[in-house]
Motif scaffolding. Structure first.
Motif, PDB file in Angstrom:
ATOM      1  N   VAL A  91      40.558  32.912  11.755  1.00 43.13           N
ATOM      2  CA  VAL A  91      40.977  34.136  12.441  1.00 43.13           C
ATOM      3  C   VAL A  91      40.377  34.285  13.839  1.00 43.13           C
ATOM      4  CG1 VAL A  91      41.446  35.401  10.315  1.00 43.13           C
ATOM      5  CG2 VAL A  91      39.208  35.587  11.367  1.00 43.13           C
ATOM      6  N   ARG A  92      39.344  33.530  14.127  1.00 41.25           N
ATOM      7  CA  ARG A  92      38.749  33.630  15.471  1.00 41.25           C
ATOM      8  C   ARG A  92      39.781  33.207  16.521  1.00 41.25           C
ATOM      9  NH1 ARG A  92      33.651  35.266  15.311  1.00 41.25           N
ATOM     10  NH2 ARG A  92      32.212  34.404  13.789  1.00 41.25           N
ATOM     11  N   GLY A  93      39.873  33.990  17.563  1.00 36.15           N
ATOM     12  CA  GLY A  93      40.802  33.675  18.638  1.00 36.15           C
ATOM     13  C   GLY A  93      42.194  34.260  18.466  1.00 36.15           C
ATOM     14  N   LEU A  94      42.471  34.854  17.307  1.00 37.37           N
ATOM     15  CA  LEU A  94      43.757  35.529  17.124  1.00 37.37           C
ATOM     16  C   LEU A  94      43.702  36.901  17.776  1.00 37.37           C
ATOM     17  CD1 LEU A  94      44.604  34.840  13.357  1.00 37.37           C
ATOM     18  CD2 LEU A  94      45.584  33.712  15.367  1.00 37.37           C
ATOM     19  N   SER A  95      44.812  37.320  18.318  1.00 33.16           N
ATOM     20  CA  SER A  95      44.878  38.690  18.829  1.00 33.16           C
ATOM     21  C   SER A  95      44.929  39.641  17.634  1.00 33.16           C
ATOM     22  CB  SER A  95      46.130  38.871  19.695  1.00 33.16           C
ATOM     23  OG  SER A  95      47.292  38.838  18.867  1.00 33.16           O
ATOM     24  N   GLU A  96      44.746  40.910  17.908  1.00 33.83           N
ATOM     25  CA  GLU A  96      44.827  41.896  16.831  1.00 33.83           C
ATOM     26  C   GLU A  96      46.203  41.848  16.168  1.00 33.83           C
ATOM     27  OE1 GLU A  96      42.206  43.542  15.678  1.00 33.83           O
ATOM     28  OE2 GLU A  96      40.969  42.639  17.243  1.00 33.83           O
ATOM     29  N   ALA A  97      47.252  41.738  16.964  1.00 30.04           N
ATOM     30  CA  ALA A  97      48.615  41.686  16.409  1.00 30.04           C
ATOM     31  C   ALA A  97      48.825  40.404  15.604  1.00 30.04           C
ATOM     32  CB  ALA A  97      49.641  41.788  17.525  1.00 30.04           C
ATOM     33  N   GLU A  98      48.359  39.284  16.127  1.00 28.47           N
ATOM     34  CA  GLU A  98      48.517  38.012  15.404  1.00 28.47           C
ATOM     35  C   GLU A  98      47.780  38.026  14.072  1.00 28.47           C
ATOM     36  OE1 GLU A  98      48.982  34.869  19.124  1.00 28.47           O
ATOM     37  OE2 GLU A  98      46.986  35.473  18.455  1.00 28.47           O
ATOM     38  N   SER A  99      46.611  38.644  14.056  1.00 26.36           N
ATOM     39  CA  SER A  99      45.816  38.660  12.825  1.00 26.36           C
ATOM     40  C   SER A  99      46.484  39.479  11.722  1.00 26.36           C
ATOM     41  CB  SER A  99      44.412  39.206  13.092  1.00 26.36           C
ATOM     42  OG  SER A  99      44.446  40.616  13.271  1.00 26.36           O
TER      43      SER A  99
ATOM     44  N   PRO B 209      56.286  36.307   2.444  1.00 20.65           N
ATOM     45  CA  PRO B 209      56.836  37.513   1.802  1.00 20.65           C
ATOM     46  C   PRO B 209      55.779  38.495   1.283  1.00 20.65           C
ATOM     47  CG  PRO B 209      57.990  35.556   1.028  1.00 20.65           C
ATOM     48  CD  PRO B 209      56.827  35.087   1.850  1.00 20.65           C
ATOM     49  N   SER B 210      54.612  38.001   0.901  1.00 14.63           N
ATOM     50  CA  SER B 210      53.570  38.892   0.389  1.00 14.63           C
ATOM     51  C   SER B 210      52.918  39.642   1.549  1.00 14.63           C
ATOM     52  CB  SER B 210      52.515  38.090  -0.368  1.00 14.63           C
ATOM     53  OG  SER B 210      51.741  37.322   0.536  1.00 14.63           O
ATOM     54  N   MET B 211      51.952  40.486   1.211  1.00 16.86           N
ATOM     55  CA  MET B 211      51.222  41.257   2.218  1.00 16.86           C
ATOM     56  C   MET B 211      50.098  40.440   2.862  1.00 16.86           C
ATOM     57  SD  MET B 211      52.742  44.166   2.329  1.00 16.86           S
ATOM     58  CE  MET B 211      51.583  45.224   3.168  1.00 16.86           C
ATOM     59  N   THR B 212      50.037  39.153   2.572  1.00 21.74           N
ATOM     60  CA  THR B 212      48.953  38.294   3.051  1.00 21.74           C
ATOM     61  C   THR B 212      48.993  38.145   4.564  1.00 21.74           C
ATOM     62  OG1 THR B 212      49.036  37.066   0.977  1.00 21.74           O
ATOM     63  CG2 THR B 212      47.900  36.007   2.816  1.00 21.74           C
ATOM     64  N   THR B 213      47.849  38.423   5.193  1.00 17.51           N
ATOM     65  CA  THR B 213      47.668  38.217   6.628  1.00 17.51           C
ATOM     66  C   THR B 213      46.305  37.559   6.834  1.00 17.51           C
ATOM     67  OG1 THR B 213      46.577  40.358   6.971  1.00 17.51           O
ATOM     68  CG2 THR B 213      48.994  40.304   7.210  1.00 17.51           C
ATOM     69  N   PRO B 214      46.093  36.904   7.977  1.00 15.91           N
ATOM     70  CA  PRO B 214      44.780  36.292   8.209  1.00 15.91           C
ATOM     71  C   PRO B 214      43.628  37.296   8.105  1.00 15.91           C
ATOM     72  CG  PRO B 214      46.366  35.409   9.770  1.00 15.91           C
ATOM     73  CD  PRO B 214      47.054  36.543   9.040  1.00 15.91           C
ATOM     74  N   ILE B 215      43.762  38.441   8.737  1.00 17.81           N
ATOM     75  CA  ILE B 215      42.679  39.423   8.702  1.00 17.81           C
ATOM     76  C   ILE B 215      42.532  40.014   7.301  1.00 17.81           C
ATOM     77  CG2 ILE B 215      44.064  41.410   9.441  1.00 17.81           C
ATOM     78  CD1 ILE B 215      41.644  42.302  11.128  1.00 17.81           C
TER      79      ILE B 215
ATOM     80  N   HIS C 263      45.044  29.196   2.807  1.00 15.19           N
ATOM     81  CA  HIS C 263      46.146  30.121   3.092  1.00 15.19           C
ATOM     82  C   HIS C 263      46.114  30.520   4.567  1.00 15.19           C
ATOM     83  CE1 HIS C 263      45.830  31.658  -1.323  1.00 15.19           C
ATOM     84  NE2 HIS C 263      46.618  30.612  -1.248  1.00 15.19           N
ATOM     85  N   SER C 264      44.936  30.924   5.022  1.00 13.75           N
ATOM     86  CA  SER C 264      44.800  31.414   6.389  1.00 13.75           C
ATOM     87  C   SER C 264      45.019  30.303   7.406  1.00 13.75           C
ATOM     88  CB  SER C 264      43.429  32.064   6.580  1.00 13.75           C
ATOM     89  OG  SER C 264      43.404  32.814   7.768  1.00 13.75           O
ATOM     90  N   ASP C 265      44.640  29.086   7.059  1.00 11.07           N
ATOM     91  CA  ASP C 265      44.866  27.950   7.947  1.00 11.07           C
ATOM     92  C   ASP C 265      46.361  27.723   8.171  1.00 11.07           C
ATOM     93  OD1 ASP C 265      43.778  25.828   9.527  1.00 11.07           O
ATOM     94  OD2 ASP C 265      44.364  24.427   7.949  1.00 11.07           O
ATOM     95  N   ILE C 266      47.137  27.857   7.110  1.00  3.34           N
ATOM     96  CA  ILE C 266      48.590  27.716   7.237  1.00  3.34           C
ATOM     97  C   ILE C 266      49.158  28.848   8.085  1.00  3.34           C
ATOM     98  CG2 ILE C 266      50.775  27.823   5.958  1.00  3.34           C
ATOM     99  CD1 ILE C 266      49.228  26.287   3.693  1.00  3.34           C
ATOM    100  N   LEU C 267      48.689  30.072   7.863  1.00  6.57           N
ATOM    101  CA  LEU C 267      49.143  31.195   8.680  1.00  6.57           C
ATOM    102  C   LEU C 267      48.770  30.986  10.143  1.00  6.57           C
ATOM    103  CD1 LEU C 267      48.248  34.157   6.304  1.00  6.57           C
ATOM    104  CD2 LEU C 267      50.508  33.121   6.672  1.00  6.57           C
ATOM    105  N   ARG C 268      47.587  30.440  10.373  1.00  5.40           N
ATOM    106  CA  ARG C 268      47.151  30.154  11.744  1.00  5.40           C
ATOM    107  C   ARG C 268      48.041  29.098  12.379  1.00  5.40           C
ATOM    108  NH1 ARG C 268      42.667  31.286  15.111  1.00  5.40           N
ATOM    109  NH2 ARG C 268      43.219  30.327  17.085  1.00  5.40           N
ATOM    110  N   GLU C 269      48.381  28.075  11.612  1.00  2.00           N
ATOM    111  CA  GLU C 269      49.268  27.023  12.126  1.00  2.00           C
ATOM    112  C   GLU C 269      50.629  27.621  12.505  1.00  2.00           C
ATOM    113  OE1 GLU C 269      51.342  22.993  10.386  1.00  2.00           O
ATOM    114  OE2 GLU C 269      49.353  23.526   9.643  1.00  2.00           O
ATOM    115  N   GLN C 270      51.153  28.522  11.671  1.00  2.86           N
ATOM    116  CA  GLN C 270      52.419  29.185  11.983  1.00  2.86           C
ATOM    117  C   GLN C 270      52.284  30.055  13.237  1.00  2.86           C
ATOM    118  OE1 GLN C 270      52.842  31.090   8.113  1.00  2.86           O
ATOM    119  NE2 GLN C 270      54.656  29.850   7.691  1.00  2.86           N
ATOM    120  N   THR C 271      51.189  30.768  13.341  1.00  2.00           N
ATOM    121  CA  THR C 271      50.948  31.622  14.511  1.00  2.00           C
ATOM    122  C   THR C 271      50.863  30.787  15.784  1.00  2.00           C
ATOM    123  OG1 THR C 271      49.841  33.291  13.179  1.00  2.00           O
ATOM    124  CG2 THR C 271      49.340  33.294  15.534  1.00  2.00           C
ATOM    125  N   ASP C 272      50.144  29.684  15.715  1.00  2.00           N
ATOM    126  CA  ASP C 272      50.024  28.812  16.892  1.00  2.00           C
ATOM    127  C   ASP C 272      51.395  28.255  17.301  1.00  2.00           C
ATOM    128  OD1 ASP C 272      47.315  29.360  16.948  1.00  2.00           O
ATOM    129  OD2 ASP C 272      46.731  27.426  16.051  1.00  2.00           O
TER     130      ASP C 272
END
Length: 163
Positions: free
Chosen positions: A31-39, A45-51, A149-158
């Motif tokens: 999560v480091r380096g993500l903006s507030e919106a990105e986090s 489909p679930s409520m899962t987010t990096p933050i 999980h968060s690594d995959i979300l980060r990869e999608q965000t990037d």
């Protein structure tokens, strides 16, 4: 006492503590380096987010180390003790706030566990008798899974950033 020259042959307690700290750090790194919106962006489909994953990890630290191992009543733990809602991050909470919350909970977990033998047991209302060793292994598993999980979300965000 034998002085280990590498992590792979050190005493079990040291190895478990290292692996738990490593998975904690891996989760924070996603999560480091993500903006507030990105986090907060929902990419599944679930409520899962990096933050939300980091927020949940802080809850897990409190539940297992403060409440179960330390014997504190839920009201005396350092933060919210609500199961699935533990993934929910308030609008007023920043990435830095949630990371700091997780780091505080992790520090307190280390302090509580420091004087407890790996074979010491406690009672969990659903799991029954659990040892500190089992709690370490559970937390390593939990944080490694959530870091993945968060690594995959980060990869999608990037990828969205580059698009």
């Amino acid at each position: 006492m034998k002085t280990p020259n590498r992590l792979t042959d050190c005493p079990e307690r040291q190895m478990l503590a290292y692996m738990l700290d490593h998975t904690r750090a891996e989760l924070i790194a996603t999560v480091r380096g993500l903006s507030e919106a990105e986090s907060r962006r929902r990419l599944v489909p679930s409520m899962t987010t990096p933050i939300g994953l980091v927020k949940h990890a802080a809850f897990a630290e409190r539940k297992w180390f403060q409440h179960i191992l330390g014997g504190l009543p839920e009201s005396a733990c350092d933060g919210a003790m609500v199961g699935e809602a533990s993934f929910t991050v308030g609008d007023d909470e920043t990435v830095a706030d949630v990371i700091a919350e997780f780091e505080r909970a992790s520090h307190r977990a280390r302090t509580i566990a420091a004087d407890v033998d790996l074979d010491a047991t406690r009672q969990h209302p659903a799991c029954g008798t659990v040892s500190l060793r089992w709690i370490y292994l559970l937390m390593i598993q939990e944080f490694a899974r959530h870091a993945g999980h968060s690594d995959i979300l980060r990869e999608q965000t990037d990828a969205i950033r580059r698009a």
